[in-house]
Design an enzyme around this catalytic site. Sequence first.
Site, PDB file in Angstrom:
ATOM      1  N   ASP A 134       0.807  -1.023   0.089  1.00  0.00           N
ATOM      2  CA  ASP A 134      -0.029  -0.018  -0.055  1.00  0.00           C
ATOM      3  C   ASP A 134       0.695   1.302  -0.021  1.00  0.00           C
ATOM      4  O   ASP A 134       0.318   2.375   0.281  1.00  0.00           O
ATOM      5  CB  ASP A 134      -0.933   0.119   1.227  1.00  0.00           C
ATOM      6  CG  ASP A 134      -1.965  -1.039   1.184  1.00  0.00           C
ATOM      7  OD1 ASP A 134      -2.533  -1.072  -0.165  1.00  0.00           O
ATOM      8  OD2 ASP A 134      -2.388  -1.626   1.911  1.00  0.00           O
ATOM      9  N   ASP A 159      -7.335  -3.497  -5.511  1.00  0.00           N
ATOM     10  CA  ASP A 159      -6.788  -2.367  -4.892  1.00  0.00           C
ATOM     11  C   ASP A 159      -5.221  -1.859  -5.321  1.00  0.00           C
ATOM     12  O   ASP A 159      -4.988  -0.794  -5.220  1.00  0.00           O
ATOM     13  CB  ASP A 159      -6.732  -2.352  -3.460  1.00  0.00           C
ATOM     14  CG  ASP A 159      -8.024  -3.143  -2.927  1.00  0.00           C
ATOM     15  OD1 ASP A 159      -8.388  -3.999  -3.534  1.00  0.00           O
ATOM     16  OD2 ASP A 159      -8.442  -2.928  -1.972  1.00  0.00           O
TER      17      ASP A 159
HETATM   18  N1  GLY Z   1      -8.447  -2.890   1.099  1.00  0.00           N
HETATM   19  C1  GLY Z   1      -8.717  -1.347   0.897  1.00  0.00           C
HETATM   20  C2  GLY Z   1      -9.943  -0.950   0.811  1.00  0.00           C
HETATM   21  O1  GLY Z   1     -10.804  -1.242   1.732  1.00  0.00           O
HETATM   22  O2  GLY Z   1     -10.361  -0.295  -0.496  1.00  0.00           O
END
Ligand code: GLY
Length: 402
Positions: free
Chosen positions: A124, A182
Site C-alpha cells: 500500500d 486495490d
Molecule cells: N483494502 C482497501 C480497501 O478497503 O479499499
Amino acid sequence: MKSFLSKISALALVGLLSGYNPAQAQSHYKTSKGLASVLKSDLQDANKQYHVLMKKLPAGMFPRNYYAANDSLGTSGSDWWCSGFYPGTLLYLYEQTKDATLLTEANRMLGLLSKEQYNKGTHDLGFMMYCSFGNANRLHPSANYKQVLINSAKSLSTRFDPKVGLIRSWNSKKSDYIVIIDNMMNLELLFWATKVTGDSSFYKIAVTHANNTIKNHFRPNYSSYHVVNYNPETGAVQERKTAQGYANESAWARGQAWGLYGYTVMYRETKNKKYLEQAQHIADFILNNPNLPKDKVPYWDFNAPNIPNAYRDASAASVTASALLELCKYTNGAKGKTYFTLAETMLRSLSSDTYKAAIGTNGGFILKHSVGHLPAKSEVDVPLTYADYYYVEAIKRYLQTK
Ligand code: GLY
C-alpha cells in the site's frame, strides 16, 4: 535507458497523434456554475471540519474512522494503509483554501509517516506515500520529499516477483501469492519514480502488473474480482474470490472504483489505448449497472442481497467521481460527456446533507456513510479517511475543468 525514455516520449506522441487531446476533449465539458459554487463552499466547510478532526487526534496517531454512537475517533499508526490520506487531504485543502494551519498539520503528519518509506511489508505504499509526500512534493518540491518517494518506490518494487509478474498484495502462506484489485492504485508512485530517476524498472513493474491484472482479475462484463491467488512458482491462477465484497462472484463497489482509477492512471502514464479501453469498460459497467441508484452513490456491493436497503459506500462514489473526471478528458464525444455528467451527479449527491456532515459533527470527517469491510463487520456506515481524500480531489478536478 536513453532509448527507453525516448520510447516513453514516442508513446506519448503516438497518444497525441491517435486522438488523445486533453485540451480539445476537456472543452466539451462545461462545469455547472451552481455545482461549482456549492463545491467551493464545501471546501470551506471541509477546512473547518479538518480543524475539528485535528483537535480530536491524539499525538502520534493517524485518523481512520469515527463512531458517532460513542463519539469515538478510530486511529492507526503510520503503517496502516490509510495513513497517507489525512496528510494528503490537508494538502489538497491547503492548496485550495490557503489555510496555513492545515499545512503545518500536514507537515507534522509527514514527519510521523516518513519512516514508512522503508516498509517492505505492505503493497500500500502508493496510497500511503504518494497521496501524502506526492502531493507535498507537487506543491513544494524538495530533495527530501523526492528521496522519500524514491525509497518508497524501491520498497514497493521489492514485492514484485518476475516469476508471477505481479506485486504481492497481502502476505500469506508460502504456497499462495495474493493480489487484490486495490493494488492498481499503488502503481502511480512507480511511474513517478521512473520519470524522476530514469530507472525504467519501476515503469516495467507497473506495466507488467497492470497487464496481468487485466488478464486475470476481470470477468467478461469488466467487473473485477477482489482477490486473485496465484501459484508463486508458476504464476498460474489458483483462486479468484472476495474478501471485502458480498460474494466471490459479486462486484464489490470500491474494488470497481480502484480498477477504474488505476487504469485511468495507466493510460495517462503510458498512452497505451488498451488501458484507456479497460478504464472505459469499467466505467460502463458502473454506469450501466441496474443496481446503481438514482443518486449514483453505489451500494457497498453492486450485488448486495438487500438492495435497495443495502448500505451505500460514499468512498466508492468519491474514488469513482475523481477517476471519471480524469477519464472524461481522454474520452471524446457523448461517452466522455456521460462520464462527466455521472461524476457531477455523484458530487452533487455527496455534497448534499445526506452524505456531507454538518460542521462540528462526524468526528471532523467531511463525508458520512462509507463501508470499510462489511463481511468482517468492520467500519460499516462510518466516515472513512479515504472517502474524504478522493472527494476533495474530485472537487479540485471539477473546479479545474475549463
Ligand atoms: N483494502 C482497501 C480497501 O478497503 O479499499
